[in-house]
Design a protein around this motif. Sequence first.
Motif, short mmCIF file in Angstrom:
data_model
loop_
_atom_site.label_atom_id
_atom_site.label_comp_id
_atom_site.label_asym_id
_atom_site.label_seq_id
_atom_site.Cartn_x
_atom_site.Cartn_y
_atom_site.Cartn_z
N THR A 1 0.84 -1.21 0.00
CA THR A 1 0.00 0.00 0.00
C THR A 1 0.87 1.25 0.00
O THR A 1 0.61 2.21 -0.72
CB THR A 1 -0.93 0.00 1.24
OG1 THR A 1 -1.73 -1.18 1.18
CG2 THR A 1 -1.83 1.21 1.26
N ARG B 1 -9.18 2.77 -3.17
CA ARG B 1 -9.40 1.44 -2.62
C ARG B 1 -10.73 0.93 -3.13
O ARG B 1 -11.68 1.66 -3.26
CB ARG B 1 -9.47 1.49 -1.09
CG ARG B 1 -8.27 2.13 -0.45
CD ARG B 1 -8.07 1.59 0.93
NE ARG B 1 -7.13 0.50 0.87
CZ ARG B 1 -6.98 -0.39 1.86
NH1 ARG B 1 -7.75 -0.32 2.93
NH2 ARG B 1 -6.09 -1.35 1.77
N ASP C 1 -5.82 -1.94 -3.27
CA ASP C 1 -5.51 -0.56 -3.62
C ASP C 1 -4.83 -0.47 -4.97
O ASP C 1 -4.16 -1.38 -5.42
CB ASP C 1 -4.66 0.14 -2.56
CG ASP C 1 -3.89 -0.81 -1.69
OD1 ASP C 1 -3.97 -0.69 -0.47
OD2 ASP C 1 -3.21 -1.69 -2.26
MG LIG Z 1 -1.99 -2.97 2.10
#
Ligand SMILES: [Mg+2]
Lengths: 117, 235
Positions: free
Chosen positions: B29, B42, B71
């Motif tokens: 992320t 997301r 994501d």
């Molecule tokens: Mg993550």
Amino acid sequence: MGNDDDTELMDSGSFMRPYLLTGGRTRSDAGELAVEAMVAVSAGAPMPSQKELAQIYDLCQTPNSIAEISAKCSMPLGVARVLVADLWGDGTLEVLETTRSDDIAIVRRLLDGIRNR
Amino acid sequence: MASGTDNAPQARPVSAKVVVSGGFGVGKTTFVSAVSEIAPLRTEAKMTSAASEVDDGTLVASKTSTTVAMDFGKITVDQGLVLYVFGTPGQDRFGFMWNDITAGALGALILVDTRRLDECFNAIDFFEQRNVPFIIGLNQFDGAPHHDTEDIREALDLPKYVPIIRTDARSSDGALDTLVQLLSHILTTLAQNATPVAAAAPAPVAAPEPQRAAPVVTNDMRSAAMSALAAERGQ
Ligand SMILES: [Mg+2]
Ligand SMILES: Nc1nc2c(ncn2[C@@H]2O[C@H](COP(=O)(O)OP(=O)(O)OP(=O)(O)O)[C@@H](O)[C@H]2O)c(=O)[nH]1
């Protein structure tokens, strides 16, 4: 390791609605589209009356990928894929090109573009 | 071309995709955020049997539905070309959404925390089996021992042609540089596949190897067949 995410989502009222929209389908009869595929409203296509479809229609006045549509319209990816494919199937949306995974010219362009930022 | 918008010439960008993968908490992320020009978006990746009908005809969320956040970021490379960077979901790693996310990807970055090397094994297998070119990015976690990359190569049982680089998912420059290295590796791989001469043939290893270098879909079947033939005839 426990994961509470799904419980939370289940409890939120907005969770079920998108699934009702697709009638529980995980695929559209129109076919499968890649999550990065960009779609845009076809010239002259009328706005669908249903709320979520209209939302997609509005967003896709400019090209957006299915993943972006999912995030921006707050609908699960699986739902966005089905709804977008439906709208593609009835001619409301058109699908723009995605690159082939072996397109050397595109990779070179990506490389130059990102290197020079 | 008649169009309602005034930016009509740039109205039809082409999109491409790379994937950021690896084990739990390795910085996927963070990496996506570092390279993306938009705040990473997301979405939820799964909907399997999320709703099922009960006796009275109403729909209820079934117990089997797991929703996994996924994501992704976006880089507008030029006005006609957009690169999406997708992170694979940390949980339920090998469910079908991995296929959805990785299908058609140009290549993958597998992030590795050197303190937990084994966590990336599954990701390596996944991309090897699908012939998706990948590189390994070693995230420099605080307090992590500084291993030699060749020791890591050995531990991960990776052939020489897979780049292993150090990265820092937290810095935008570092992450973009890593992306550049991934793209050059993809380019090298494609270029090698396109020529019948295997200039840098993979070093032989003990285990039988899939043709890692081959793209999922070959553009030119003939040249692929030719290079396979050339390889068979003994480089
Ligand atoms: Mg993550
Ligand atoms: N020192 C250091 N820390 C990092 C780096 N990348 C990420 N982190 C930290 O590691 C933690 C986990 O990072 P995430 O980006 O959430 O990892 P992830 O792979 O997305 O995690 P999951 O989605 O839960 O699997 C965060 O606290 C980050 O700040 C890095 O390159 N160096």
